[in-house]
Design an enzyme around this catalytic site. Structure first.
Site: not given
Ligand code: IPM
Ligand code: MN
Length: 331
Positions: A125, A176, A209, A233, A237
């Site tokens: 990042y 990893k 993974d 990140d 999700d």
């Molecule tokens: C998160 C989002 C951000 C990230 C984006 C919007 C830059 O996906 O907070 O998880 O990748 O960290």
């Molecule tokens: Mn994210």
């Protein structure tokens, strides 16, 4: 004394869900003094400001920042993400991204309850790298992952401290290391060394993974997970998807060293397709505000907010859900 909170509603459904979160915090009896900041894609399109250094300096004076969501379909991807969200994470040194996941995954009948600690200021990042001969057949693009001993250690140490205070006292490193030999080695060695300071915390290691499989098939195995910025990140999700959906996923961007305010935001985005329809679920924003209450030392109020969210069926309009949770916490 009132806690001074900077509120960045942002774009799309951000202002709608943030308004409900503020209302719930007040209903919980916590004295907050809020200041609204008009930032995000819409503001950028209006006058070009994304996050000036002057505004950033103003934000430094607050006890915490509550963020809704940023991102506007009229702004090219990356501009607001990098210029606002990532700029705050880097400049305010919000080096821990804490994301709790409580729920029962699809196909399971027992609940899981784990927290992902994502390193929030390094890795891929940071924007290291560049492009040469762009648009030609000889184009070269590099995007490095920056990992420092200090950055890894402070994140790993935070994760150990968190795990030490939980019932199961278990921490899993996710990386990893079988492919990323240099950064993986730094993470693994740091993890092993810090572990010696926490003899009561049991540890494990998963490749990222494999962790994706376990998040779906066996999420109960996790208590606290610590991982790098990009793996975190992606994994969070997935964590949201197996824990009742992104409408419930909360997060805290923390500066545990206390050299500046921490920032609290739902994991979801600005969802411009449902703005103004009342369809946005404010619970992720409300739960993020509960994390803020914890950080401000208001853990009793935070617990009441979490209990009210857990008891809510999750149906209704944005304002109905917010009002019902507020009524519940007010008692
Ligand atoms: C998160 C989002 C951000 C990230 C984006 C919007 C830059 O996906 O907070 O998880 O990748 O960290
Ligand atoms: Mn994210």
């Amino acid at each position: 004394m009132a806690h001074r909170i900077a509120v960045i509603g942002g774009d799309g459904i951000g202002p709608e869900v943030t308004a409900e979160a503020v209302q719930v915090v007040r209903a919980a009896g916590v004295d907050i003094d809020t200041t609204d900041f008009d930032l995000g894609g819409a503001r950028y399109l209006r006058d070009g400001e994304i996050l000036s250094d002057a505004t950033l300096d103003e934000l430094r004076g607050f006890d915490a920042i509550l963020l809704g969501a940023v991102g506007d379909p009229g702004v090219p991807p990356g501009v607001i993400e990098r210029g606002l969200l990532l700029k705050m994470r880097f400049e305010l040194d919000l080096y821990v991204n804490q994301r709790p996941f409580i729920g029962t995954a699809p196909g399971h009948d027992t609940a899981h309850d784990f927290i992902v600690i994502r390193e929030n200021t390094e890795g891929p990042y940071v924007g290291e790298g560049g492009v040469l001969r762009r648009g030609t057949p000889n184009e070269v693009a590099t995007q490095g992952s920056v990992n420092t001993r200090l950055g890894v250690e402070r994140c790993v140490r935070y994760a150990f401290e968190l795990a030490a205070g939980r019932e199961r006292q278990h921490l899993t490193l996710v990386h990893k290391t079988n492919v990323l030999q240099f950064s993986g080695d730094l993470w693994q060695r740091t993890f092993n060394e810090v572990a010696t300071d926490f003899p009561d915390v049991a540890t494990a290691y998963n490749h990222v993974d494999a962790a994706c499989i376990y998040f779906v098939q066996d999420p109960q195995r996790y208590d606290v997970v610590v991982t790098d910025n990009l793996f975190g990140d992606i994994l969070t999700d997935l964590g949201g998807a197996v824990s009742g959906g992104i409408g419930l996923a909360s997060s805290a961007n923390l500066n545990p060293a206390g050299t500046g305010p921490s920032m609290f935001e739902p994991v979801h985005g600005s969802a411009p397709d449902i703005v103004g329809t009342g369809k946005a679920n404010p619970i992720a924003a409300v739960l993020s505000a509960a994390m803020m209450l914890d950080f401000l030392g208001e853990s009793g109020a935070a617990e009441r907010v979490r209990a009210a969210c857990a008891a809510h069926p999750g149906t209704g309009t944005t304002r109905e859900i917010g009002a019902q949770i507020a009524a519940q916490v007010a008692g």
